[in-house]
Design a protein around this motif. Structure first.
Motif, PDB file in Angstrom:
ATOM      1  N   THR A 103       0.846  -1.137  -0.064  1.00 17.35           N
ATOM      2  CA  THR A 103      -0.007   0.033  -0.198  1.00 17.35           C
ATOM      3  C   THR A 103       0.816   1.094   0.050  1.00 17.35           C
ATOM      4  N   ASN A 104       2.165   1.071  -0.052  1.00 16.81           N
ATOM      5  CA  ASN A 104       3.251   2.125   0.261  1.00 16.81           C
ATOM      6  C   ASN A 104       3.730   2.571  -1.174  1.00 16.81           C
ATOM      7  N   THR A 142     -10.008  -2.337  -0.472  1.00 22.78           N
ATOM      8  CA  THR A 142      -8.959  -1.462  -0.053  1.00 22.78           C
ATOM      9  C   THR A 142      -8.982  -0.845  -1.891  1.00 22.78           C
ATOM     10  N   ASP A 290      -2.837  -5.270  10.152  1.00 22.96           N
ATOM     11  CA  ASP A 290      -2.600  -3.784  10.105  1.00 22.96           C
ATOM     12  C   ASP A 290      -2.268  -3.218   8.590  1.00 22.96           C
ATOM     13  N   LEU A 292      -4.451  -2.914   6.514  1.00 26.46           N
ATOM     14  CA  LEU A 292      -5.775  -2.440   6.168  1.00 26.46           C
ATOM     15  C   LEU A 292      -6.174  -1.121   7.094  1.00 26.46           C
ATOM     16  N   ASP A 293      -6.370  -0.073   6.446  1.00 30.94           N
ATOM     17  CA  ASP A 293      -6.824   1.176   7.142  1.00 30.94           C
ATOM     18  C   ASP A 293      -8.042   0.840   7.917  1.00 30.94           C
ATOM     19  N   LYS A 294      -9.260   0.126   7.175  1.00 31.55           N
ATOM     20  CA  LYS A 294     -10.445  -0.120   7.729  1.00 31.55           C
ATOM     21  C   LYS A 294     -10.773  -1.555   7.166  1.00 31.55           C
ATOM     22  N   LYS A 295     -10.824  -2.239   8.379  1.00 32.41           N
ATOM     23  CA  LYS A 295     -11.313  -3.717   7.993  1.00 32.41           C
ATOM     24  C   LYS A 295     -12.791  -3.845   7.406  1.00 32.41           C
TER      25      LYS A 295
END
Ligand SMILES: Cc1cc2nc3c(=O)[nH]c(=O)nc-3n(C[C@H](O)[C@H](O)[C@H](O)COP(=O)(O)OP(=O)(O)OC[C@H]3O[C@@H](n4cnc5c(N)ncnc54)[C@H](O)[C@@H]3O)c2cc1C
Length: 360
Positions: A103-104, A142, A290, A292-295
């Motif tokens: 995700t980076n 995502t 971790d 995932l920002d929002k699960k």
């Protein structure tokens, strides 16, 4: 003149520790004709039984040095060994491909550079519009995931591999002793391995493959070997939910270092952590998700149906793994805190070459 194999048949090798490294060494050496005894008091409770079995070889970004050489050799050796072991379990296979995602943005740029510079047909960039990513985004909700696919890497089911090796070793009538070795010493030209019951077992060679406990058996100070424990944890979630079909996901993938393996429509494995401790922590769900920002609503803590861990050994002050010919006939092969499954064939080959040289 007697053949090498005839000569090897008279040599007895003791392997201390029966994780993937001990068992693979036994396979390699038994095929060369040596008499083998494996000794382990708890062969089913080791880190090898906890492993997820991902073989991250070709996607390794450093293309030189010892670590790359071992990976490269293992990638080449695995297909040969799978073919051989299929005689004992025809279902054993390497599931391919393997997908590595992030995700980076900075990490993605590094992946792009790696792929551009290597021009390897087996490695490709996966952009956000690829079907694999679309399905991952749909399931995990995502948006910013990108990465690469490696057609040569994959996964071997570690438990199935260990079971197959057991079948092979049994078939070859390899001795197995359910004992703990507490000391090894040299007497004339032979090694004596002393069990907790104070029995001494003689051999021409000893291979120390008992992970963290290896330092108890050797003079680790003079050989400058220090091992530290690294805990790895994994969970299985059983979602029992019609909202998402986990089989729509790739067979194995990694997002920001977390490995994900869908097992069925409703079951998913996520692992593993690297913790410098020996006690599993309670917040394992948070750690493993971790990325995932929002699960998504289907992925909650109460859906954990299984969790497990393994303790591996990491060399302190030396690169992993430790493979050394310590003194005549005493070899150490340990410190596989990561990638023990991947590296087993290359490391066993190194051990076998040392032993062949010793007897020639
Ligand atoms: C959760 C998790 C996921 C992982 N995922 C992967 C992955 O995807 N891919 C990968 O390649 N690797 C993975 N690994 C790493 C891999 O499991 C290890 O690198 C590998 O199992 C190390 O194998 P080993 O044989 O050195 O040690 P172990 O499997 O720990 O075996 C050591 C053995 O020595 C025995 N022993 C100890 N003391 C004595 C004694 N005194 N006498 C006799 N026997 C003794 C123990 O009982 C044990 O059976 C993972 C690990 C964990 C924990």
């Amino acid at each position: 003149m007697k053949s090498l194999k005839e000569n090897f048949q008279k040599k007895h090798i003791i392997i201390i520790g029966s994780g993937i490294i001990g068992k693979f060494n036994a396979l390699e050496l038994s095929e060369l004709g040596f008499q083998i005894t494996i000794i382990d008091p708890a062969q089913h409770k080791n880190s090898s039984n906890a492993a997820l079995g991902l073989l991250m070889g070709n996607m390794y970004q450093k293309r030189k040095g010892r670590s790359w050489d071992l990976r490269k050799q293992s990638i080449e050796l695995w297909p040969k060994w799978i073919k051989f072991l299929q005689k004992f379990n025809y279902e054993l296979k390497i599931e391919k491909p393997l997908i590595q995602l992030t995700t980076n943005e900075a990490k993605f740029k590094k992946l792009e550079k790696f792929i551009y510079e290597n021009q390897d047909q087996n490695l490709r960039i996966l952009e956000t519009d690829s079907l694999f990513i679309k399905n991952i985004n749909k399931a995990f909700q995502t948006k910013n995931i990108k990465g690469m696919i490696s057609f040569k890497d994959g996964r071997i089911n570690a438990k199935s591999l260990l079971k197959t090796l057991d079948t092979y070793l049994k078939n070859k009538k390899i001795n197995f002793l359910e004992e703990e070795i507490i000391k090894i010493r040299k007497s004339n030209n032979q090694w004596i391995s002393i069990t907790r019951k104070n029995e001494g077992i003689k051999s021409d060679i000893v291979i120390v493959c008992n992970s963290l406990k290896a330092v108890d058996l050797i003079d680790h100070l003079s050989h400058n070997i220090k091992l530290i424990p690294v805990l790895g944890q994994a969970i299985e979630v059983d979602i029992n939910d019609a909202e998402v079909n986990l089989l729509s996901l790739p067979k194995q993938f990694n997002i920001d270092g977390k490995n994900i393996i869908p097992k069925s429509k409703n079951k998913l494995i996520i692992g593993s952590t690297d913790e410098y401790s020996t006690n599993p922590e309670e917040n394992i769900f948070e750690k493993l998700t971790d990325f995932l920002d929002k699960k998504p609503s289907w992925l909650t803590k109460d859906k954990i149906s299984k969790k497990w861990f393994g303790i591996r050994s990491r060399p302190d002050g030396n690169p992993s793994p430790i493979m050394k010919n310590l003194e005549n006939g005493l070899i150490i092969c340990t410190g596989f805190y990561k990638n023990g499954i991947l590296l087993a064939p290359a490391c066993s080959k190194w051990v076998a070459n040392e032993i062949k040289n010793y007897f020639s």
